[in-house]
Design an enzyme around this catalytic site. Structure first.
Site, PDB file in Angstrom:
ATOM      1  N   TRP A 323       0.823  -1.209   0.000  1.00 58.50           N
ATOM      2  CA  TRP A 323       0.000   0.000   0.000  1.00 58.50           C
ATOM      3  C   TRP A 323       0.855   1.257   0.000  1.00 58.50           C
ATOM      4  O   TRP A 323       0.507   2.261  -0.630  1.00 58.50           O
ATOM      5  CB  TRP A 323      -0.907  -0.004   1.230  1.00 58.50           C
ATOM      6  CG  TRP A 323      -1.817   1.198   1.305  1.00 58.50           C
ATOM      7  CD1 TRP A 323      -3.058   1.338   0.763  1.00 58.50           C
ATOM      8  CD2 TRP A 323      -1.540   2.437   1.975  1.00 58.50           C
ATOM      9  NE1 TRP A 323      -3.579   2.586   1.052  1.00 58.50           N
ATOM     10  CE2 TRP A 323      -2.659   3.285   1.797  1.00 58.50           C
ATOM     11  CE3 TRP A 323      -0.455   2.926   2.713  1.00 58.50           C
ATOM     12  CZ2 TRP A 323      -2.731   4.569   2.315  1.00 58.50           C
ATOM     13  CZ3 TRP A 323      -0.519   4.215   3.232  1.00 58.50           C
ATOM     14  CH2 TRP A 323      -1.646   5.017   3.037  1.00 58.50           C
ATOM     15  N   HIS A 324       1.993   1.206   0.687  1.00 59.23           N
ATOM     16  CA  HIS A 324       2.817   2.402   0.831  1.00 59.23           C
ATOM     17  C   HIS A 324       3.587   2.759  -0.430  1.00 59.23           C
ATOM     18  O   HIS A 324       4.026   3.903  -0.564  1.00 59.23           O
ATOM     19  CB  HIS A 324       3.788   2.240   2.004  1.00 59.23           C
ATOM     20  CG  HIS A 324       3.146   2.482   3.328  1.00 59.23           C
ATOM     21  ND1 HIS A 324       2.465   1.493   4.016  1.00 59.23           N
ATOM     22  CD2 HIS A 324       3.044   3.603   4.096  1.00 59.23           C
ATOM     23  CE1 HIS A 324       1.992   1.992   5.147  1.00 59.23           C
ATOM     24  NE2 HIS A 324       2.326   3.265   5.222  1.00 59.23           N
ATOM     25  N   GLY A 325       3.753   1.844  -1.347  1.00 64.03           N
ATOM     26  CA  GLY A 325       4.447   2.215  -2.572  1.00 64.03           C
ATOM     27  C   GLY A 325       4.939   1.046  -3.377  1.00 64.03           C
ATOM     28  O   GLY A 325       5.015  -0.088  -2.895  1.00 64.03           O
TER      29      GLY A 325
END
Length: 467
Positions: A323-325
């Site tokens: 989700w963060h990247g």
């Protein structure tokens, strides 16, 4: 449009506030329509063409919400609607956020030459996509009424205080507030104060720590002393907290100004004595989202075997990292926490550490932020090795001393801000005139100094802008 910017603070926010309370004061529907229009304008300022993607997401989930409510009596049909929603949202996120990463790794593994689609990342796509999912799922679970009014769905997904950086507001939290909320002078004044505190965290603290962190992480820390590398890691640890917590404070404050109550997103995470506690205090809205929509549906902790528990944790933390990247650093960062949390759940080792639990937790949190901050796993490994004396340029250097002298006051303020000292004092003395005066003067001072920094064109990065 960033909150700590001249156009937001002196044009957008004042105009929206004046029009909201001055013209639409008596009509809830008109207020909602106005906030929706303002939120779309807010997004279009930075998103431009992606405003059409935003409108498409609203329309798709509006229709899916109606369908899942219509097919409520049919388990197969309603679940098919949920499957369709997941397919659509994974497709949107996959194309805009992860396509380049996937193509790069496929080309590397298979020796192919698939061209990159080069899709620009829409601002805040992870946040508003998760909120759209929350709407449909909460309607399916009957935790919020289906909205027949398209504009109300649009307002929930696009509400500008939390649009680009969270917190991720679940539909069940604000479903009733969209239809019926009360704006009060007390709530408005509390919201203004909360916004100012968040602005100070971001502009006066996070941006200063960013300067030191960027210097330390340049070229993966090669050539720097051990002391400076640890200072850089410590600086980034403070930067990411005050950056994100500051934006969350501003969002919560803005919500209060317009009658919305958002849940807390940070609760002094760096005082935690275990990794489990840390994640109950850090980015709470994301963790509760994964808990309610992924972990519990998988079975959560109430499963018959340890193997299944480990699997559930693996899925959640793999997705948290992703989700963060789109980078292996985020995947490894998520899996690091999967290992630590699994160890704590299966052994309870954190309960036996006593006061050492704080050291153990902060150590792994700092190492985790080094991985998170690095551009690649090679760079992260290089930086971590140098932190422990492998390939560095000595134990100490004059640059470290200079940075500590120059930014020492910010480090002191940052460390104090990691503890609930001011909060406890406020709770104890908030009824007294003296404390009220000190608190008010301090808030005004924070605002004026923040404005001074903003107008001086000071360094103003934003970590979560691209998530």
């Amino acid at each position: 449009m960033l909150f700590p910017s001249e156009i937001f603070l002196f044009i957008f926010l004042p105009l929206v506030t004046i029009l909201y309370y001055g013209i639409f004061v008596r009509w809830r529907t008109a207020k909602n329509i106005f906030l929706l229009f303002a939120s779309l304008l807010f997004y279009a300022y930075g998103g431009r063409i992606y405003i059409f993607l935003m409108l498409a997401v609203i329309l798709i989930h509006y229709v899916l919400g109606i369908l899942v409510d219509l097919f409520r009596e049919s388990r197969i049909k309603s679940r098919f609607v949920l499957f369709l929603m997941v397919a659509v949202d994974v497709g949107i996120l996959g194309y805009f956020k992860y396509s380049g990463f996937l193509i790069e790794n496929i080309n590397h593994l298979l020796g192919t030459d698939i061209p990159d689609v080069k899709a620009a990342l829409p601002i805040g796509i992870s946040f508003f996509t998760f909120q759209a999912i929350s709407y449909v799922v909460d309607v399916y679970r009957e935790r919020g009424e289906v909205q027949k009014n398209f504009l109300n769905v649009g307002l929930y997904i696009t509400l500008f205080p939390q649009l680009i950086a969270g917190p991720i507001v679940r539909y069940e939290t604000v479903a009733k507030q969209i239809r019926d909320r009360k704006e009060t002078w007390k709530g408005f004044s509390e919201g203004v104060t909360r916004f100012i505190i968040g602005l100070g965290k971001k502009v006066l603290l996070a941006n200063q720590f960013a300067i030191v962190a960027d210097a330390a992480f340049a070229e993966n820390g090669t050539g720097n002393s051990i002391a400076f590398l640890w200072l850089g890691a410590f600086s980034y640890t403070l930067q990411i907290f005050f950056d994100f917590a500051g934006y969350s404070d501003m969002a919560i404050g803005l919500g209060k100004m317009f009658g919305f109550e958002f849940e807390e997103n940070f609760k002094y995470p760096y005082i935690s004595s275990s990794i489990s506690e840390f994640w109950r205090r850090w980015h709470i809205s994301l963790q509760t989202w994964f808990r309610d929509y992924i972990y519990i549906p998988l079975g959560g902790s109430r499963v018959e075997s340890r193997g299944r528990l480990v699997f559930n944790l693996f899925v959640v933390w793999l997705l948290t990292g992703i989700w963060h990247g789109a980078n292996w650093t985020f995947v490894v960062w998520g899996l690091m926490y999967f290992i630590l949390l699994t160890l704590e759940k299966l052994t309870g080792i954190h309960k036996k550490m006593g006061s050492l639990g704080h050291i153990y937790t902060l150590f792994f949190v700092v190492i985790g932020w080094v991985i998170f901050r690095s551009d690649s796993m090679r760079g992260a490994i290089s930086y971590i090795k140098a932190m422990f004396g492998v390939g560095n340029n000595g134990l100490w250097d004059a640059g470290t001393v200079q940075y500590i002298k120059q930014y020492g006051i910010y480090y002191i303020a940052g460390i104090i801000g990691c503890f609930p000292l001011i909060k406890n004092l406020n709770h104890r003395f908030d009824k007294t005139v003296v404390w009220g005066s000190i608190y008010t003067v301090s808030a005004v001072g924070i605002f004026l100094f923040s404005i001074l920094f903003i107008f001086s064109n000071a360094y103003n990065p934003f970590i979560y802008f691209n998530f």
